[in-house]
Motif scaffolding. Sequence first.
Motif, PDB file in Angstrom:
ATOM      1  N   THR A 169       0.891  -1.289   0.039  1.00 47.47           N
ATOM      2  CA  THR A 169      -0.024   0.024   0.005  1.00 47.47           C
ATOM      3  C   THR A 169       0.830   1.086  -0.157  1.00 47.47           C
ATOM      4  O   THR A 169       0.420   2.455  -0.330  1.00 47.47           O
ATOM      5  CB  THR A 169      -0.865  -0.005   1.144  1.00 47.47           C
ATOM      6  N   CYS A 194      -1.781   3.920   4.023  1.00 46.82           N
ATOM      7  CA  CYS A 194      -0.500   2.863   4.180  1.00 46.82           C
ATOM      8  C   CYS A 194       0.043   3.118   5.568  1.00 46.82           C
ATOM      9  O   CYS A 194      -0.173   3.856   6.255  1.00 46.82           O
ATOM     10  CB  CYS A 194       0.477   3.203   2.901  1.00 46.82           C
ATOM     11  N   GLN A 209      -2.594   5.970  -1.219  1.00 43.30           N
ATOM     12  CA  GLN A 209      -3.724   5.357  -0.550  1.00 43.30           C
ATOM     13  C   GLN A 209      -3.470   5.344   0.954  1.00 43.30           C
ATOM     14  O   GLN A 209      -2.180   5.624   1.468  1.00 43.30           O
ATOM     15  CB  GLN A 209      -4.170   3.866  -0.933  1.00 43.30           C
TER      16      GLN A 209
END
Length: 391
Positions: free
Chosen positions: A126, A250, A248
């Motif tokens: 991520t 993470c 995103q």
Amino acid sequence: MDLSRRQLGTLVGAAFLAPQLTARPATAATVAAPAWKLMWSPAARVDGMRAFETIEDDRADSHPAGQPHIFPEGDNFRFNMHMVDRDTSTDRQRQEVTGNRTPAGFLQWLNGETWRLTYSMYIPSTLKATTSFTHIMQTKMPGTGTDPITVTSLRRVDGAQTIEHKVFEQDILVGRTALTPLHNKWIDIEYEMKIGDGSTGSVRWVVRSGGTTVVDATRTGVDTFLGDRVRPKWGIYRSLGDVSGSLQDCHLLLTNLRAYKLVQATGTRLEAENATISQGAVESNHAGYSGTGFVNTDNVAGAYVQWGFAAAAAGSATLTFRYANGTTATRPVAVAVNGATTNVDFPATGAWSTWQSRSITVPLVAGANTIRATATTAGGCPNFDYLEILV
Ligand code: GCU
Ligand code: CA
């Protein structure tokens, strides 16, 4: 001492055979040598966020519900980044820690000195490389308003995800490798910086994954000093300007953080021929040894060489074994320091007259210490020339 069943069997067998011990009077020579001195080794579980000099956890207070974003999680330090997090400059996000706090104060990395960091890092998939900056480690001069000195970044290069290390101001690439194979696993970083102004600095960046060295890159003749001192930073500091769709929620995990300073240490050289030998003999038929010879142990598990060392104070010490192994096979040895064992491999040196060194860092107690190197396989120990102890 944590003995495996196999080691225990070996020791019991060795005791049963009651080998003759050869003790000689201890003699020691004093030597000066460069050595890595362990200066900082925080444990997340014990030290928590006191490991660091400063903590920039959502310093703009942009996302109270997500706080803390940086925290110890078991043995790891965890850095969470949410899409809503904003730094004081709202075009970017920052969750970072700075510096090395010890009980004796903050480490001071000064001009002219050489420092080494080692740590393990987990980058989940991520946490992606971006088209604008994503820095996960930096060195900086304290205070605001100066650029980083060096940066480890997750960067898109021709669309591909990479991890790289750069000397920032001079935009000199130290090393770069594909990020995707390093995602979702623990990787090991070794980082060395000679702090120097103008062109007198150097940087080495090593990335290892599962025992394989992925990058081992050095840049000399670079500028690694701005002013005052140098401080490392870790965490996630990234621009929101990414155009690859990589941003995103993470996180990043770090553990086993260590900082070492290169020092000119005074060492004590203890010749193997003066040590206590169990199942072995002093010989001198292979050239290149120091002192009057070396120890050839019998080629059996359980054969050992044992040194005694009186330390002025308790603390960490570097043990360096000079050895030769003229076979093609590594000889594994259990090094017990006051009973606590470290397994050390002694790889082939090419010839019995070619001597090399292997070092480990161990704790010593004040006063008498016992260092025993015991062969754990039927090959026996390598030939030992000496043990050098740097405190
Ligand atoms: C050879 C060598 C020895 C060495 C031995 C070994 O005999 O001459 O110095 O100790 O191999 O394999 O251990
Ligand atoms: Ca031998």
